[in-house]
Structures are given as C-alpha cells and as structure tokens.
Design a protein around this motif. Structure first.
Motif, PDB file in Angstrom:
ATOM      1  N   LYS A 139      -8.245  -0.448   1.312  1.00 16.82           N
ATOM      2  CA  LYS A 139      -7.003  -0.995   1.859  1.00 16.82           C
ATOM      3  C   LYS A 139      -6.284   0.051   2.724  1.00 16.82           C
ATOM      4  O   LYS A 139      -5.734  -0.286   3.784  1.00 16.82           O
ATOM      5  N   VAL A 187       0.861  -1.179   0.000  1.00 15.48           N
ATOM      6  CA  VAL A 187       0.000   0.000   0.000  1.00 15.48           C
ATOM      7  C   VAL A 187       0.898   1.230   0.000  1.00 15.48           C
ATOM      8  O   VAL A 187       1.824   1.329   0.818  1.00 15.48           O
ATOM      9  N   CYS A 191      -8.540   0.610  -3.433  1.00 14.96           N
ATOM     10  CA  CYS A 191      -7.360   1.250  -2.838  1.00 14.96           C
ATOM     11  C   CYS A 191      -7.737   1.987  -1.552  1.00 14.96           C
ATOM     12  O   CYS A 191      -7.020   1.924  -0.547  1.00 14.96           O
ATOM     13  N   GLY A 234      -8.796   7.059  -2.486  1.00 17.47           N
ATOM     14  CA  GLY A 234      -8.094   6.028  -3.233  1.00 17.47           C
ATOM     15  C   GLY A 234      -8.099   6.275  -4.721  1.00 17.47           C
ATOM     16  O   GLY A 234      -9.011   6.924  -5.245  1.00 17.47           O
ATOM     17  N   ALA A 245      -1.967  -0.968  -3.847  1.00 23.66           N
ATOM     18  CA  ALA A 245      -2.999   0.047  -3.591  1.00 23.66           C
ATOM     19  C   ALA A 245      -2.325   1.395  -3.432  1.00 23.66           C
ATOM     20  O   ALA A 245      -1.270   1.501  -2.786  1.00 23.66           O
TER      21      ALA A 245
END
Length: 432
Positions: free
Chosen positions: A190, A117, A187, A182, A156
């Motif tokens: 996460k 991430v 995304c 995101g 992500a």
C-alpha cells in the motif's frame, strides 16, 4: 487508492525534508496539508514562500500553494495518507530520541480512519515503526492494526526513509530509489502504491526493520569512509605532507576512492545516525563508534590548528569562511564549521570575522561574542588570515592574486595553489 486529484495527504514536519516532500506530492495534484508546530513556518508556506534554502524549492512551493494543492496548519485534519518527517535527535549519551515521532503518531491517532496509510520517513532506530504501530494500537483500539491481528488490518503502517542530498532534494526525491518497509507485506504494497505516484526511481519493498537498518547503514558507511579521510589528514599533518596531493594520487589506483577530509562531519544525518546503531549494539560496533570519534575529534584538531595560526599573528583579523555543514546550503545543523568558528570567536573576540553567504545573521550561539558577519569582498580586503571551513562555490572563485599574500588554513582543499602554511597544532585527543 483514490485518484491524484482526490488524494489527501498530511505531512507532519515542514523542515528540510518535510516541506520538499509535501511540495513534490502536491505537484501531482494531490491535496496536501503540511503540519508544523511553528506559526512562522505555517504562515510562510501559506504565503507561498519558503523558510529554508533549497534549489528550486521556492518556485515549486509558490506554484502549488497558488494552485491550492498545498497549505499549512498547526492542527491536523483527516487524510488518506500520513507522512511523518519530524526530527530524531540524540540525547547527551548519544541515545536516540524518538519523542517527536511518537508525538506525531499520537496526533495522527486522533483522526486515523480505516483505509489510511501511515508512513514514517524520519531516520529512526530499528524498531521505531513497530513502536508507532503499538502506540496507534493502544490509542485506537477500535481499529484493526497490522501485525496485531490475524484479520485484514484497517490501516497500513510502513517506513520509507529519505535518501536525498541537500542542494538536490527536489531531483533526488523523484529519481532516487526508495526502500519501503512495511509492518506486513500488505502494508509495504500500500505504501508502494503511494510512492509510485511521484517517484521515478525503483521502489523496493521489504520489512520495516530492514528498511530502518538500511538507512542507518547508508549513513554509517559514509561516516566510516569520511573518518578514514579525516584520520589520513591528521597523519599527513604530522608527517608534513599535503594530504590533498596524497589522496589525488592514491585515487588514481583503479580500486581506491578516498573521500575528501574536512573540519569534521555535520548535518542531521551522518553526524547523528551512526550513533543509533552504536546505541542498539554497543559491543558489535567498535568501528562505527571509532569513526564517530575520529570525525568529532577532527573538530578539536581544526580549532587548535586555526588557533595556532591566529596566535602566530598577534592582532591580525581572521576570516572564517563558511558556517554551513556542507557547500552551497543554509543548513547549520551539527555543523563542524559553526563549532570551529564559535570556539575561535570565544577565544579571539573581535579579531574573528565570519563569511557565510547563505545567512543574513549569525546563529544564536554567537550571541555574546564579538564576532561579526562580513561579506567575502570585505574579508579579502581586511583579513590577512583566513580559515576555510566550507567549500562554497563563491569561495572557490577567489583568484590566487587576491589571496597569495594571505595566511590560509584550508580545511577543504579548495585552493590547492595557495602557498602552504604551517599551523603547528597542539596535540589533540580524539573525542570520547
């Protein structure tokens, strides 16, 4: 996502936001690596100490370093989550410079792996997170990048701006609501799971662009409202009226809440971020631009007002109280107090004394001037003139009997009982 004790997090940039963020994450038990280009910063953090002033940060850093949950380095390592918290200044024409962000993303690309991430926290122009995405896509064609493929992405990418107040950063990192944008909804989810590990406030997901503009909007809103207060202070000076009394009385109206004026606006957020909106949409932002000009112009007004007071008392030493951009911190970034004190030091030489309890030495900009740093007691004893530039609590504690005979130009309104002084400023145009 992995458990707290197994989670590996890299925070790029160990400044006023990055170091507190890294320490708060490390407190959850995660293994946190802070990356910084400064060897001094890295060595300081690894010794369990801090290089910035922030309430309770020294104790927190000392604890998480001692427990092995936080360390610092100049070189990046693989991790599960990467948080970018580097500066985003503007260049001479007020255009935003995202070079540090893109360099951080380039560094991350060297160790990026499926399942990672990447979160940008730096205040950025709208569209910056997408530029990070595009950069990573170009550097790592072996990875499926969100928004660039119809398949499930390997990583992500999200944007989640900080929204903390210096002096309360550790509290507000946890308690304040967070806006998480995101590149795709997946995304955002996460990134949300990551922030839920240490944030008690509400975490609201949205698009990256909406989150970027939200942060800029928050700071532009405050800048516009401060500009109203600063402009009101200019009008009050012209009319010979006490602006502090006017604001105090006006705020008794149930739907009026005027902020306090000052010598300008400082810090890396409010004094900078509104320009990102102006730069992106110059024809649609006349109010935001004007607010920036009013607040920058207030600095020139204060310089000339203070100079008039000093010129009216030939030979008398003057104490400039404060250099920080706000009370009770050691952050001098974009500080109007520094600009005022420096201008006076260049004009009046060794007559200028600086009182700043949150530093052991004057900033580098004062090199070549005859100004010197003194403590508050020395200023009270030796300076018949005082210019209040920062509302540090220690300054508020000075009783009237110690300053009644002094000539004071108070830009912060901390001494409402002080006998009024006419500074007779010359006409000053707004900054352009």
């Amino acid at each position: 996502m992995v458990s707290d004790s197994e989670l590996k997090v890299v925070v790029l940039g160990l400044g006023y936001i990055g170091l507190p963020t890294a320490a708060v994450i490390a407190r959850t038990g995660a293994q946190v690596l802070g990356i910084d280009v400064s060897e001094h910063v890295v060595e300081t953090v690894n010794s369990g100490k801090v290089h910035i002033e922030e309430v309770d940060l020294d104790g927190l850093v000392s604890g998480v370093v001692a427990r092995g949950h936080l360390r610092a380095a100049t070189q990046i390592e693989p991790a599960d989550v990467f948080v970018i918290a580097v500066p985003t200044p503007f260049v001479d024409d007020h255009a935003p410079d995202i070079g540090y962000v893109l360099q951080a993303a380039t560094t991350i690309a060297t160790v990026l792996a499926p399942g990672n991430v990447v979160i940008l926290e730096s205040t950025s122009p709208v569209g910056t997170t997408e530029k990070v995405r595009d950069l990573l896509a170009g550097l790592r064609p072996d990875l499926r990048i969100p928004g660039r493929t119809s398949d499930t992405a390997d990583v992500a990418i999200a944007y989640c701006p900080e929204r903390v107040l210096p002096g309360r950063i550790l509290v507000e990192l946890i308690d304040n609501d967070r806006v998480i944008g995101g590149i795709t909804p997946r995304c955002a989810r996460k990134a949300l799971a990551f922030y839920r590990r240490f944030v008690r406030g509400a975490c609201i997901t949205t698009s990256a662009r909406a989150a970027e503009m939200t942060k800029l909007t928050e700071n532009a809103f405050r800048d516009v409202n401060i500009a109203f207060a600063n402009e009101l202070s200019l009008v009050a000076d012209q009319m010979g009226v006490d602006v502090w009394e006017v604001i105090r009385l006006a705020n008794r109206h149930p739907r009026v809440n005027i902020l306090s004026p000052g010598p300008g606006v400082g810090g890396h957020c409010i004094a900078v971020d509104p320009w990102f909106l102006v730069s992106a949409a110059p024809e649609q932002t006349p109010l935001i631009r004007t607010a920036r000009q009013v607040n920058d112009g207030k600095v020139a007004h204060v310089i000339e007002s203070a100079a008039a007071l000093i010129e009216a008392h030939p030979g008398a030493p003057v104490a400039c109280l404060g250099l920080a951009f706000k009370a009770n911190i050691d952050d001098f970034r974009e500080s109007p107090a520094v600009k005022v004190a420096l201008a006076l030091a260049r004009r009046f030489g060794d007559r200028v004394r600086i009182v700043e309890p949150y530093t052991d030495g004057l900033p580098a900009a004062f090199a070549g001037t005859a100004a010197r740093l003194i403590d508050l007691d020395d200023a009270i004893e030796s300076c018949p003139l005082m210019v209040v530039l920062v509302d540090h609590e220690i300054f508020k504690s000075v009783p009237l009997d110690e300053r009644a005979a002094k000539q004071v130009y108070d830009t912060r309104g901390i001494w409402p009982d002080q006998p009024p002084v006419s500074t007779a400023p010359r006409d000053v145009r707004l900054a352009s």
